[in-house]
Design an enzyme around this catalytic site. Structure first.
Site, mmCIF file in Angstrom:
data_model
loop_
_atom_site.group_PDB
_atom_site.id
_atom_site.type_symbol
_atom_site.label_atom_id
_atom_site.label_comp_id
_atom_site.label_asym_id
_atom_site.label_seq_id
_atom_site.Cartn_x
_atom_site.Cartn_y
_atom_site.Cartn_z
ATOM 1 N N ASN A 7 0.874 -1.181 0.000
ATOM 2 C CA ASN A 7 0.000 0.000 0.000
ATOM 3 C C ASN A 7 0.907 1.226 0.000
ATOM 4 O O ASN A 7 1.452 1.614 1.033
ATOM 5 C CB ASN A 7 -0.894 -0.031 1.239
ATOM 6 C CG ASN A 7 -1.848 1.150 1.285
ATOM 7 O OD1 ASN A 7 -1.778 2.063 0.451
ATOM 8 N ND2 ASN A 7 -2.722 1.151 2.274
ATOM 9 N N ARG A 62 -2.530 -2.131 -3.579
ATOM 10 C CA ARG A 62 -3.731 -1.320 -3.389
ATOM 11 C C ARG A 62 -3.658 -0.136 -4.355
ATOM 12 O O ARG A 62 -2.677 0.598 -4.375
ATOM 13 C CB ARG A 62 -3.785 -0.785 -1.970
ATOM 14 C CG ARG A 62 -4.974 0.107 -1.789
ATOM 15 C CD ARG A 62 -4.922 0.855 -0.499
ATOM 16 N NE ARG A 62 -6.133 1.656 -0.387
ATOM 17 C CZ ARG A 62 -6.212 2.737 0.365
ATOM 18 N NH1 ARG A 62 -5.177 3.146 1.041
ATOM 19 N NH2 ARG A 62 -7.330 3.414 0.409
ATOM 20 N N HIS A 151 -12.919 2.963 -0.359
ATOM 21 C CA HIS A 151 -12.984 2.027 0.777
ATOM 22 C C HIS A 151 -13.676 0.728 0.376
ATOM 23 O O HIS A 151 -14.153 -0.018 1.246
ATOM 24 C CB HIS A 151 -13.790 2.617 1.965
ATOM 25 C CG HIS A 151 -13.066 3.656 2.764
ATOM 26 N ND1 HIS A 151 -13.721 4.688 3.393
ATOM 27 C CD2 HIS A 151 -11.761 3.825 3.051
ATOM 28 C CE1 HIS A 151 -12.846 5.452 4.031
ATOM 29 N NE2 HIS A 151 -11.643 4.946 3.831
ATOM 30 N N ARG A 212 -11.360 16.005 6.457
ATOM 31 C CA ARG A 212 -12.180 16.316 5.272
ATOM 32 C C ARG A 212 -13.595 16.701 5.674
ATOM 33 O O ARG A 212 -14.161 16.111 6.600
ATOM 34 C CB ARG A 212 -12.227 15.105 4.342
ATOM 35 C CG ARG A 212 -10.994 14.975 3.468
ATOM 36 C CD ARG A 212 -11.004 13.680 2.693
ATOM 37 N NE ARG A 212 -9.989 12.772 3.188
ATOM 38 C CZ ARG A 212 -9.947 11.469 2.931
ATOM 39 N NH1 ARG A 212 -10.873 10.904 2.177
ATOM 40 N NH2 ARG A 212 -8.987 10.722 3.423
ATOM 41 N N GLY A 304 -14.977 3.098 14.390
ATOM 42 C CA GLY A 304 -16.051 2.107 14.496
ATOM 43 C C GLY A 304 -15.622 0.893 15.311
ATOM 44 O O GLY A 304 -16.429 0.296 16.028
ATOM 45 N N GLU A 360 -8.180 -4.904 5.204
ATOM 46 C CA GLU A 360 -8.048 -4.653 3.772
ATOM 47 C C GLU A 360 -6.893 -5.454 3.165
ATOM 48 O O GLU A 360 -6.965 -5.910 2.033
ATOM 49 C CB GLU A 360 -7.849 -3.161 3.528
ATOM 50 C CG GLU A 360 -9.127 -2.378 3.804
ATOM 51 C CD GLU A 360 -8.908 -0.893 4.029
ATOM 52 O OE1 GLU A 360 -9.141 -0.127 3.089
ATOM 53 O OE2 GLU A 360 -8.491 -0.514 5.143
#
Ligand code: ADP
Length: 589
Positions: A7, A62, A151, A212, A304, A360
């Site tokens: 990544n 990725r 995502h 953001r 989360g 991921e």
């Protein structure tokens, strides 16, 4: 298969060596200050020093933006690199770094396959009403202005985890996944597919994030630039780097610091948290409405997975949706690589709430292995006949009697290709709010449920919005009025746009390496218009004969002619591909 997952960010290279089938991580690392103190080539040489102790069979990269071109992970070649290059305009920070990483990795590992796994791919089959912005269609097309979503690897992974935790097939679940990390996005996952997501053409839209802004009136952006006080580049920086939790709180982009300040009474920190929570709740409501139902909400990403207070704020007071948070379970919930799923709702909660640790890297490793296997493992050519299914009606006995009289029986006109199925002489009129369609044939035998299958074109003509459904799944489908010679019936549900599917005998399924409920892709090539049909459902039963069913719209789109050559490409858990030959038969009678 041992996969090196890379990544490459704008200033760092993250990597993991993963044994893809067990998920075990052999080694991992993070190299920082790339582009400042060292080049991508030097960084990848360092990665290899560590990774080389394992027999790397493939490299998975990725890649943030795959544009409209990449709907799945793909083996990297020079043409793929050129296409990723073209997507730089949508992801100016990410794609150049991803490309630099690919080139450097190919230089140090030239003899293994390299695969690109795109953040956008999972969203690539969103319906047009979800991916389109309401702007001039030519401008949208020429500039590529549409929702792509991001995502995707994470949303796809947690959706799979949720399905296996709930012990229900993914393609029977309606899920909302909230990935809440530094970047944050919501995703509506209907029967295994992303049907909407909050990030848009770029990762700026949607939820409140670390730095953001998420959703903001485009007019505000224009107004800032028109004020003459800010250049476009400055507005870009403000919205991407100085907004979100950081901008509103004036404290930090790190939620933990914002939560601490809020607990001490800082008003701006409180507003930042309220904004974050409120926006997330709005998307849950919106997506539940968009899907017309909901089975589970998933929270993932750093926030989360770890912040019980944020989970509580986001998930409370959803009893009206059928979601009952369990406060104690939520407080106690811990997720880890070995225990990735924690239930945070009460057992009686109709809609489940789950905290799930995303992974991921593992998803990238799995997809990389799939792509590599698919290329090494081509199957022998195999013909699958394609049948075009015109609009038709299945009735239950009671409805049939109302429409045709108490003494009437179905009279067969001709047998259909699937054993035991026949077209009947009896026909009905479909009555919609806009128009009527006459002479729609009934197929026998009678069933336990009414089901009326029409095409998208028919829907527009009738003025009804019917969902795309598998045969037999009519719950919550569209209403329709049927007129027969002896009466009419207004059904509250039963009208569907049938999902394309392949009937096959268990022997066929074994030969193809698929099972009931799998989804495959079928590419029709060699005809006047090449076309890939995604989401083709496999239906296996001892009474079925091998045949793919599509509707008239789909047949027209592919300009199907007799003996069109095509290719069956398996997706999802399957990794084979095979040539097919199609022939056209009309099953409408
Ligand atoms: P990225 O999107 O960069 O992968 P992560 O998924 O690691 O980011 O999420 C980072 C966010 O998660 C930060 O805002 C951080 O404050 C938050 N976070 C991590 N651990 C906790 C925790 N225990 N409590 C609250 N927030 C947390």
């Amino acid at each position: 298969m041992i996969v090196l997952v890379i990544n490459c960010g704008s200033s760092s290279v993250k990597y993991q060596v993963i044994e893809q089938d067990t998920g075990s991580v052999k080694t991992s690392g993070l190299i920082e200050r790339v582009g400042v103190d060292l080049t991508y080539e030097a960084a990848l040489a360092k990665v290899l020093e560590d990774a080389n102790q394992f027999a790397i069979a493939a490299v998975g990269h990725r890649v943030v933006h795959g544009g409209e071109r990449f709907t799945d992970a793909t083996l990297i070649n020079s043409e793929v690199i050129a296409s990723i290059y073209e997507c730089i305009r949508f992801a100016p920070l990410h794609n150049p770094a991803n490309l630099a990483g690919i080139k450097a990795a190919q230089a140090v590992l030239p003899n293994v396959p390299h695969v690109a796994v795109f953040d956008t791919a999972f969203h690539s089959r969103m319906p047009a009403h979800a991916y389109s912005y309401a702007i001039d269609h030519q401008l949208a097309a020429s500039e590529g202005i549409r929702r792509y979503g991001f995502h995707g690897t994470s949303h796809a992974y947690v959706a799979q985890q949720a399905a296996s935790y709930l012990e229900q097939p993914l393609n029977e679940l309606r899920l909302i996944s909230l990935h809440l990390g530094n970047g944050a996005s919501a995703c509506a996952i209907e029967f295994g597919h992303s049907v909407d997501t909050s990030m848009g053409m770029t990762p700026l839209e949607g939820l409140v994030m670390g730095t953001r802004a998420g959703d903001i009136d485009a007019g505000a952006v224009v107004s800032l630039i028109n004020s003459g006080k800010y250049t476009a580049a400055e507005v870009d920086r403000i919205l991407n780097k100085e907004s979100g939790l950081k901008g509103v709180s004036g404290i930090s982009q790190d939620l933990r610091e914002v939560e601490n300040a809020a607990a001490e009474g800082d008003e701006r920190a409180r507003l930042a948290i309220q904004l974050f929570v409120y926006r997330a709740r709005k998307y849950i409501g919106a997506y539940a409405a968009a899907m017309g139902g909901l089975d589970a909400v998933i929270l993932t990403g750093g926030i989360g997975e770890n912040s019980s207070s944020m989970r509580q704020r986001i998930l409370q007071r959803f009893d009206f949706l059928g979601l009952k948070l369990d406060e104690q379970r939520n407080i106690d919930a811990r997720v880890s690589a070995s225990m990735p799923v924690a239930k945070v709702c009460r057992d009686i909660s109709k809609v489940k709430a789950l905290a799930i640790k995303t992974n991921e890297e593992l998803m990238i490793a799995r997809q990389t292995a799939q792509v590599v296997n698919r290329h090494e493992d081509k199957q022998t050519p195999e013909g699958i006949p394609i049948a075009v299914s015109a609009r038709h009606i299945h009735l239950d006995a009671a409805t049939f009697k109302t429409l045709f009289g108490a003494d009437a029986t179905l009279t067969p006109l001709k047998d259909l290709s699937q054993p035991g199925q026949y077209a009947c002489n009896e026909r009905l009129t479909l009555v919609g709010p806009r128009n009527r369609i006459e002479n729609v044939r009934i197929l026998g035998p009678l069933r336990t449920k009414n089901q009326i299958e029409i095409s998208r074109t028919d829907e527009f003509f009738l003025g009804i919005d019917a969902p795309v459904r598998d045969s037999g799944r009519t719950e919550g489908s569209a209403p329709i009025t049927l007129e027969g010679p002896k009466g009419s019936v207004s059904l509250s549900e039963g009208l569907i746009c049938a999902r394309r599917h392949i009937h096959m005998h268990p022997d066929d399924a074994r030969r193809f390496g698929v099972k009931d409920n799998d989804e495959v892709e079928v590419a029709i090539t060699g005809g006047p218009r090449d076309l890939v049909f995604g989401d083709v459902l496999i239906r296996v039963h001892p009474s079925y004969r091998l045949e793919m069913h599509i509707d008239t719209d789909e047949a027209n789109a592919a300009e199907l002619s007799n003996n069109t050559d095509g290719a069956l490409v398996y997706t999802g858990i399957n990794d084979a591909s095979a040539e097919i030959r199609s022939r056209q038969t009309d099953i409408s009678g």
